[in-house]
Design a protein around this motif. Sequence first.
Motif, mmCIF file in Angstrom:
data_model
loop_
_atom_site.group_PDB
_atom_site.id
_atom_site.type_symbol
_atom_site.label_atom_id
_atom_site.label_comp_id
_atom_site.label_asym_id
_atom_site.label_seq_id
_atom_site.Cartn_x
_atom_site.Cartn_y
_atom_site.Cartn_z
ATOM 1 N N GLN A 1 0.828 -1.209 0.000
ATOM 2 C CA GLN A 1 0.000 0.000 0.000
ATOM 3 C C GLN A 1 0.864 1.260 0.000
ATOM 4 O OE1 GLN A 1 -2.582 -0.323 3.375
ATOM 5 N NE2 GLN A 1 -3.704 -2.100 2.570
ATOM 6 N N GLU B 1 2.429 1.822 -3.375
ATOM 7 C CA GLU B 1 1.457 2.404 -4.295
ATOM 8 C C GLU B 1 1.274 3.894 -4.020
ATOM 9 O OE1 GLU B 1 -1.081 2.514 -7.456
ATOM 10 O OE2 GLU B 1 0.178 0.835 -6.785
ATOM 11 N N ARG B 2 1.220 4.243 -2.733
ATOM 12 C CA ARG B 2 1.098 5.659 -2.386
ATOM 13 C C ARG B 2 2.354 6.435 -2.779
ATOM 14 N NH1 ARG B 2 0.281 8.094 3.745
ATOM 15 N NH2 ARG B 2 0.089 10.295 3.129
#
Length: 488
Positions: A186, A189-190
């Motif tokens: 996550q 991706e950020r």
Amino acid sequence: MDDEIEEGMVVDEDPQSLPGHRQADRRASGKSPYELLRESKSSVEDVVAKILAIKRQGHPKSQLRELVTQTFLHFVTLRQVNRTILLEEDRVKAETERAKAPVDFTTLQLHNLMYEKSHYIKAIKACKDFKSKYPDIELVPEEEFFRDAPEDIKGSVESNDAHSLMLKRLNFELFQRKELRKLHEQLEERKRSLLQTIANRKKFLSSLPSHLKSLKKASLPVQNQLGVLHSKKLKQHHSAELLPPPLYVVFSQLMAQKEAFEEKIDLEIIGSMKDAQTFVRQQANKDSGISSNQESSRLEDDVPDEEDDGQRRRKRPKKVPSKENLEHAGYYQVHPLKVILHIYDDETSDPKPVKLVTLKFEYMLKLNVVCVGIEAANEGPQDNILCNLFPDDTGLELPHQSAKLAGGDNLKFDVKRSSRPFKWAQHLAGIDFLPEVSPLLKAQENTSDEMSKSDVFASGLSLYRQQNRVETILQRIRSRKKAQLALV
């Protein structure tokens, strides 16, 4: 021989000497077969000794028969004892075999146990020597495991079951790492989205200076109309960063005087910015030691030869450079940037006051002095209003000892030069220096001079000793210029 016993002779046996009676007597006596064997042996030896004695003495044969009968009886007894011993031996062997069987079984069990023990020891050593991965894994403490682990992983763990506890802690570690893996994906991706946003913003910022430059050009007429010269001031600040320290002090002092007291003056910086940047880089390289190779090569070139060594050891008088050689020696080399000061009349209330004079400040690099002169002055050197602006300050002598040592004690500034190193210019630039003569000696000389001369110097020295140097200098220049204009 008559005394010898004939073969096949029948001997009368005594009923008491029969084997049954012998065995009964042996059992009644309770003697062992080995004792009977020894007794029978000794009896046979005695009988044989008696027979031999009778034969030597020549006694009748009737005595021998009884002895022979006793001998036969003893032989029978020996055979019976021998048979009894053999039977006893067989019985003992049988008993020994019966007693040895459990011992052999126990010994076999012992060997089996020893082999099993060695097998377990090898297995334990192999388990201890086994290099697994979990000792290198930093597991969470047991308190944190019991506090944070889910119930499906923690379950019911007994306190004395270390193996089960270790397995559950490893499962909890695997669970945490899977969760961290998800969080890492996550965050990656950020991160990619933020990098894309940063790239777009960088692209926008890279194009922003051109837009700001065009906007600044478009706002110049508005700034001139409103009197807010922000662009000009910002450009001056960038140029001031390239000034040498003395000129920077002059610029900052004059700018502070203008902004604090609304002094009617204007400042600007002229010169080649490219040359100033080159000079700053050269100074930085010299300070960091990058130019050490050039200095070492210069030192190698300056090493005297052996032939001229004796001549170079002689002391030679120091040559004083002439005025023609000052330019070639670089004593008059100035910094690429100069500070221009425009002084206006402060007694008029017009929005555009009259410009009285324009001064140019420049910095001489080798002499470390600040020179000031009137810009575009048409009058001669004798009409210079800056000369003797303060008492005994003509600007023709170098103000401090280090400059005199560098240029020679008899060095005089060229009268034709418009810029001179006035003492008040050095004080304005923050270059303070000690006087050549002690103030005590000057005080003694002043007492012997006339009072009129001290009265002339008193007004100038009182103003000069004040800390408001900028205000004092501007007042002196204005009053001197107004007096000159009044005489015209």
